[in-house]
Write a protein that holds these residues in place. Structure first.
Motif, PDB file in Angstrom:
ATOM      1  N   LEU A  61       0.958  -1.205   0.072  1.00  0.00           N
ATOM      2  CA  LEU A  61      -0.111   0.116   0.092  1.00  0.00           C
ATOM      3  C   LEU A  61       0.889   1.209  -0.063  1.00  0.00           C
ATOM      4  O   LEU A  61       1.972   1.394   0.674  1.00  0.00           O
ATOM      5  CB  LEU A  61      -0.881   0.253   1.261  1.00  0.00           C
ATOM      6  N   ASP A  62       0.250   2.420  -0.756  1.00  0.00           N
ATOM      7  CA  ASP A  62       1.041   3.502  -0.512  1.00  0.00           C
ATOM      8  C   ASP A  62       0.574   4.044   1.013  1.00  0.00           C
ATOM      9  O   ASP A  62      -0.658   3.993   1.378  1.00  0.00           O
ATOM     10  CB  ASP A  62       0.407   4.596  -1.613  1.00  0.00           C
ATOM     11  N   SER A  63       1.567   4.358   1.633  1.00  0.00           N
ATOM     12  CA  SER A  63       1.317   4.876   3.101  1.00  0.00           C
ATOM     13  C   SER A  63       0.404   5.940   3.158  1.00  0.00           C
ATOM     14  O   SER A  63      -0.204   6.322   4.248  1.00  0.00           O
ATOM     15  CB  SER A  63       2.826   5.338   3.486  1.00  0.00           C
ATOM     16  N   SER A  64       0.369   6.874   2.043  1.00  0.00           N
ATOM     17  CA  SER A  64      -0.675   8.059   2.166  1.00  0.00           C
ATOM     18  C   SER A  64      -2.118   7.363   2.104  1.00  0.00           C
ATOM     19  O   SER A  64      -3.002   8.142   2.221  1.00  0.00           O
ATOM     20  CB  SER A  64      -0.514   8.857   1.133  1.00  0.00           C
ATOM     21  N   ASP A  65      -2.396   6.016   1.843  1.00  0.00           N
ATOM     22  CA  ASP A  65      -3.671   5.681   1.753  1.00  0.00           C
ATOM     23  C   ASP A  65      -4.293   5.136   2.977  1.00  0.00           C
ATOM     24  O   ASP A  65      -5.433   4.615   3.094  1.00  0.00           O
ATOM     25  CB  ASP A  65      -3.831   4.343   0.566  1.00  0.00           C
ATOM     26  N   VAL A  66      -3.452   5.249   4.089  1.00  0.00           N
ATOM     27  CA  VAL A  66      -3.959   4.697   5.455  1.00  0.00           C
ATOM     28  C   VAL A  66      -4.533   5.851   6.048  1.00  0.00           C
ATOM     29  O   VAL A  66      -4.163   6.620   6.177  1.00  0.00           O
ATOM     30  CB  VAL A  66      -2.704   4.307   6.179  1.00  0.00           C
ATOM     31  N   LEU A  67      -5.880   5.443   6.425  1.00  0.00           N
ATOM     32  CA  LEU A  67      -6.681   6.518   6.822  1.00  0.00           C
ATOM     33  C   LEU A  67      -6.878   6.420   8.437  1.00  0.00           C
ATOM     34  O   LEU A  67      -7.054   7.405   9.219  1.00  0.00           O
ATOM     35  CB  LEU A  67      -8.137   6.506   6.370  1.00  0.00           C
TER      36      LEU A  67
END
Length: 97
Positions: A53-59
Motif C-alpha cells: 500500500l501507499d502509506s498515504s492511503d492509510v486512513l
C-alpha cells in the motif's frame, strides 16, 4: 534509467507491506448480531494474501484482538514465513473499531 528520469539521485518511497484479513462467518457478525467482527489471515500461499500500500492511503487504525479460545493456527509453531511471522498467528481475531 527510463522515461521520466531526471537524475541519478535516490528518491525516498514510503510504502507498507500488508497481510490482508478474510472475514469469518460474515452473516453472524456486526451490529445486528451484537458481536464483534471476526477475521482471520488467509494462508500465505493464497493469491492476494499479502500486498503493498501507499502509506498515504492509510486512513486510521483499529484494534485486532486474538480470539484466544480458538487457539493458535500452527500448534507446532512452524509457519511458512519467518518474515511474516505466521508461526504465531491465531486461528481468528476480533476487530474492535
Amino acid at each position: 534509467m527510463g522515461l521520466g528520469m531526471i537524475n541519478y539521485e535516490p528518491l525516498r518511497l514510503e510504502f507498507l507491506w500488508v497481510r490482508w484479513y478474510k472475514t469469518v462467518d460474515a452473516i453472524s457478525m456486526g451490529w445486528h448480531a451484537q458481536k464483534l467482527d471476526l477475521v482471520r489471515f488467509p494462508s500465505l500461499n493464497e493469491d492476494g494474501a499479502i500486498g503493498f500500500l501507499d502509506s498515504s492511503d492509510v486512513l486510521r487504525g483499529c484494534h485486532v484482538v486474538p480470539a484466544f479460545a480458538r487457539g493458535q493456527l500452527h500448534a507446532d509453531g512452524k509457519g511458512l514465513s519467518s518474515i511474516a511471522k505466521d508461526s504465531v498467528d491465531w486461528c481468528a481475531y476480533y476487530v474492535n473499531q
